[in-house]
Write a protein that holds these residues in place. Sequence first.
Motif, PDB file in Angstrom:
ATOM      1  N   UNK A 151     -57.077   8.405 -58.576  1.00 59.06           N
ATOM      2  CA  UNK A 151     -58.038   7.689 -57.727  1.00 59.06           C
ATOM      3  C   UNK A 151     -57.610   7.894 -56.285  1.00 59.06           C
ATOM      4  N   UNK A 152     -58.565   8.271 -55.464  1.00 55.40           N
ATOM      5  CA  UNK A 152     -58.243   8.838 -54.151  1.00 55.40           C
ATOM      6  C   UNK A 152     -57.408   7.905 -53.275  1.00 55.40           C
ATOM      7  N   UNK A 153     -57.712   6.633 -53.325  1.00 53.00           N
ATOM      8  CA  UNK A 153     -57.020   5.716 -52.427  1.00 53.00           C
ATOM      9  C   UNK A 153     -57.011   4.309 -53.025  1.00 53.00           C
ATOM     10  N   UNK A 154     -56.335   3.431 -52.322  1.00 50.70           N
ATOM     11  CA  UNK A 154     -56.215   2.077 -52.852  1.00 50.70           C
ATOM     12  C   UNK A 154     -57.559   1.370 -52.954  1.00 50.70           C
ATOM     13  N   UNK A 155     -58.510   1.756 -52.111  1.00 51.24           N
ATOM     14  CA  UNK A 155     -59.833   1.137 -52.197  1.00 51.24           C
ATOM     15  C   UNK A 155     -60.442   1.386 -53.574  1.00 51.24           C
ATOM     16  N   UNK A 156     -60.328   2.617 -54.035  1.00 58.98           N
ATOM     17  CA  UNK A 156     -60.883   2.931 -55.359  1.00 58.98           C
ATOM     18  C   UNK A 156     -60.165   2.163 -56.444  1.00 58.98           C
ATOM     19  N   UNK A 157     -58.848   2.056 -56.271  1.00 53.04           N
ATOM     20  CA  UNK A 157     -58.072   1.312 -57.263  1.00 53.04           C
ATOM     21  C   UNK A 157     -58.463  -0.165 -57.252  1.00 53.04           C
ATOM     22  N   UNK A 158     -58.672  -0.687 -56.047  1.00 54.46           N
ATOM     23  CA  UNK A 158     -59.102  -2.096 -55.948  1.00 54.46           C
ATOM     24  C   UNK A 158     -60.483  -2.268 -56.581  1.00 54.46           C
ATOM     25  N   UNK A 159     -61.323  -1.263 -56.388  1.00 52.76           N
ATOM     26  CA  UNK A 159     -62.666  -1.348 -56.971  1.00 52.76           C
ATOM     27  C   UNK A 159     -62.585  -1.427 -58.489  1.00 52.76           C
ATOM     28  N   UNK A 160     -61.668  -0.683 -59.055  1.00 53.05           N
ATOM     29  CA  UNK A 160     -61.494  -0.729 -60.506  1.00 53.05           C
ATOM     30  C   UNK A 160     -61.062  -2.123 -60.943  1.00 53.05           C
ATOM     31  N   UNK A 161     -60.138  -2.695 -60.219  1.00 56.94           N
ATOM     32  CA  UNK A 161     -59.710  -4.054 -60.553  1.00 56.94           C
ATOM     33  C   UNK A 161     -60.863  -5.042 -60.426  1.00 56.94           C
ATOM     34  N   UNK A 162     -61.665  -4.858 -59.371  1.00 59.54           N
ATOM     35  CA  UNK A 162     -62.795  -5.761 -59.159  1.00 59.54           C
ATOM     36  C   UNK A 162     -63.781  -5.685 -60.334  1.00 59.54           C
ATOM     37  N   UNK A 216     -66.097   2.650 -67.704  1.00 58.68           N
ATOM     38  CA  UNK A 216     -65.727   3.923 -68.333  1.00 58.68           C
ATOM     39  C   UNK A 216     -66.267   5.111 -67.556  1.00 58.68           C
ATOM     40  N   UNK A 217     -67.436   4.940 -66.932  1.00 58.67           N
ATOM     41  CA  UNK A 217     -67.923   6.008 -66.059  1.00 58.67           C
ATOM     42  C   UNK A 217     -66.868   6.347 -65.017  1.00 58.67           C
ATOM     43  N   UNK A 218     -66.360   5.307 -64.392  1.00 62.49           N
ATOM     44  CA  UNK A 218     -65.357   5.503 -63.345  1.00 62.49           C
ATOM     45  C   UNK A 218     -64.081   6.136 -63.885  1.00 62.49           C
ATOM     46  N   UNK A 219     -63.624   5.597 -65.010  1.00 61.32           N
ATOM     47  CA  UNK A 219     -62.362   6.085 -65.568  1.00 61.32           C
ATOM     48  C   UNK A 219     -62.461   7.551 -65.949  1.00 61.32           C
ATOM     49  N   UNK A 220     -63.565   7.897 -66.579  1.00 62.42           N
ATOM     50  CA  UNK A 220     -63.714   9.284 -67.005  1.00 62.42           C
ATOM     51  C   UNK A 220     -63.827  10.192 -65.788  1.00 62.42           C
ATOM     52  N   UNK A 221     -64.516   9.691 -64.752  1.00 67.89           N
ATOM     53  CA  UNK A 221     -64.615  10.485 -63.525  1.00 67.89           C
ATOM     54  C   UNK A 221     -63.222  10.709 -62.929  1.00 67.89           C
ATOM     55  N   UNK A 222     -62.418   9.665 -62.959  1.00 71.56           N
ATOM     56  CA  UNK A 222     -61.067   9.778 -62.400  1.00 71.56           C
ATOM     57  C   UNK A 222     -60.247  10.811 -63.168  1.00 71.56           C
ATOM     58  N   UNK A 223     -60.392  10.803 -64.481  1.00 72.21           N
ATOM     59  CA  UNK A 223     -59.628  11.768 -65.278  1.00 72.21           C
ATOM     60  C   UNK A 223     -60.148  13.179 -65.061  1.00 72.21           C
ATOM     61  N   UNK A 224     -61.455  13.297 -64.860  1.00 70.00           N
ATOM     62  CA  UNK A 224     -62.024  14.608 -64.560  1.00 70.00           C
ATOM     63  C   UNK A 224     -61.458  15.128 -63.242  1.00 70.00           C
ATOM     64  N   UNK A 225     -61.422  14.243 -62.246  1.00 71.29           N
ATOM     65  CA  UNK A 225     -60.862  14.622 -60.949  1.00 71.29           C
ATOM     66  C   UNK A 225     -59.432  15.116 -61.094  1.00 71.29           C
ATOM     67  N   UNK A 226     -58.708  14.473 -61.988  1.00 71.27           N
ATOM     68  CA  UNK A 226     -57.308  14.838 -62.173  1.00 71.27           C
ATOM     69  C   UNK A 226     -57.164  16.141 -62.947  1.00 71.27           C
ATOM     70  N   UNK A 227     -58.289  16.669 -63.412  1.00 68.71           N
ATOM     71  CA  UNK A 227     -58.232  17.917 -64.161  1.00 68.71           C
ATOM     72  C   UNK A 227     -57.713  17.729 -65.576  1.00 68.71           C
ATOM     73  N   UNK A 228     -57.582  16.477 -65.980  1.00 73.10           N
ATOM     74  CA  UNK A 228     -57.035  16.222 -67.317  1.00 73.10           C
ATOM     75  C   UNK A 228     -58.058  16.582 -68.390  1.00 73.10           C
ATOM     76  N   UNK A 229     -59.319  16.453 -68.009  1.00 72.29           N
ATOM     77  CA  UNK A 229     -60.373  16.732 -68.997  1.00 72.29           C
ATOM     78  C   UNK A 229     -61.140  17.978 -68.616  1.00 72.29           C
TER      79      UNK A 229
END
Lengths: 238, 238
Positions: free
Chosen positions: B189-200, B225-238
């Motif tokens: 996740x690019x920055x803490x804002x995105x991480x905070x958004x996930x918590x929210x 899950x949309x967000x989580x999968x997007x994050x994993x895609x960004x990481x190249x894991x998927x």
Amino acid sequence: MENSSTQHLTGADFVGGAVTAIARFIRENDLKPGDRLPAEAKLSKDLQVSRTVIREALRSLAALRLVELGAGKRPTVAELDDASFSMTIEHGVVTDQIDIQQIYDARRTIEARTAALAALRRTEGEARAILGHAKAMEENFGNSDEVMEHDLAFHLAIAKASKNPVFALIIGAFQGVTRQTWPIGWKSRANDDERRAMNALHLDLAQAIAAGDPQSAADLMNRHFDQSIKALLNAGLI
Amino acid sequence: MENSSTQHLTGADFVGGAVTAIARFIRENDLKPGDRLPAEAKLSKDLQVSRTVIREALRSLAALRLVELGAGKRPTVAELDDASFSMTIEHGVVTDQIDIQQIYDARRTIEARTAALAALRRTEGEARAILGHAKAMEENFGNSDEVMEHDLAFHLAIAKASKNPVFALIIGAFQGVTRQTWPIGWKSRANDDERRAMNALHLDLAQAIAAGDPQSAADLMNRHFDQSIKALLNAGLI
DNA sequence: CCTATTAAACCTGTACTACAGGTTTTCAAA
DNA sequence: TTTGAAAACCTGTAGTACAGGTTTAATAGG
């Protein structure tokens, strides 16, 4: 240069330790289904426990379907298989920790998704196979055992066509208990018209999947489960 | 009048036969979790196989978590447990038979449902616990391990609040592999804002469940899950 | 050099014995 | 009736033995 080395076990639970060590061996050596593990004697020496312990560990792994055993053959890494989850589910039902309605709700949830995915991803062959099972249900209408087996095969074929082995695993694992309750639902349907309607629904679903229409496929699967659960309710099973 | 009798085994696969016989014994004698099985020596005599065979059969059943073993104690019937399915899933991932995206798609499918059911069925205590985990994620923001553990506990608590043990079983079984990939999603996740958004989002979801709003709960879970999968895609894991 | 056959080496499945140490039951004493 | 200790029971691990299945190596033939 022996890459297959393992540290010897310490601590209390010898068998558990051996299970962990062997599972780790598979992971760390990147073994894939079909690959052979070291012989019991070698594992026994490497892990510094008796062959008794190794055998019980291998049996545990075989029960979980991580490895396959055979007389004279060294243990091999196993393909993914629903047998062990199937045992868990059956145990849950037998010991009153899971009831049939809960199984059906899980199936509905998952199968609405497999139906949609199958509509998007099925091959031509898979579409034909699914359609074939739906037709076979109608053609063998008089023989309820035949109908049931094609029903089960129909649902599993859809799960496989979804191209997500996790779904196939779960749906496969439900088949054992489903086989035990399916006849109740069949009998509880008031008359042959209702039974024919159920078959027709299967056929519609198969066609939606063949047509590549995920929305209809999911809707029809949900409708199918509405009917099935109602039938089981009528039978007083739930 | 010995109700606990069993027929002696015939055929080739002694251990497999013993497993089946013992499983049948549990079923036919209506044993429930905690109930004791016959001792190894008795099973050995009844089934007419060596204690070796009985031990390997009991080890198999223990691996599947149908029975529990302990030094000096007779085997007991076990409570439902996700450990064995967890091993299956991990094996599938380790041997490249399941990939992470497939796990996430299965989770999304199931957890949209558990969220909705939890909104309908959660007790007050469960609602508080779920909310507590969401808040703990925010409060321990700096410690990613803490965040992860509360995240996992959050999802499992929802599954349990759904009152369908099948869902809890499956979601529980996914936790092992999730623990291995979660940090990747967090870092990606690019920055803490995105991480905070996930918590929210977790917090919103917890509140929808507490408020008894199944539609919002399911929607929020899907969005999560949309967000989580997007994050994993960004990481190249998927 | 290559292939087919056979023998040897290897390996697992089952049975049995032995004993350490944990658990449950029994029985006697208070 | 309760307590406490002994006895009985039970599992965990180690080891030996051998039947029978599988893999590998060696040998013979082309």
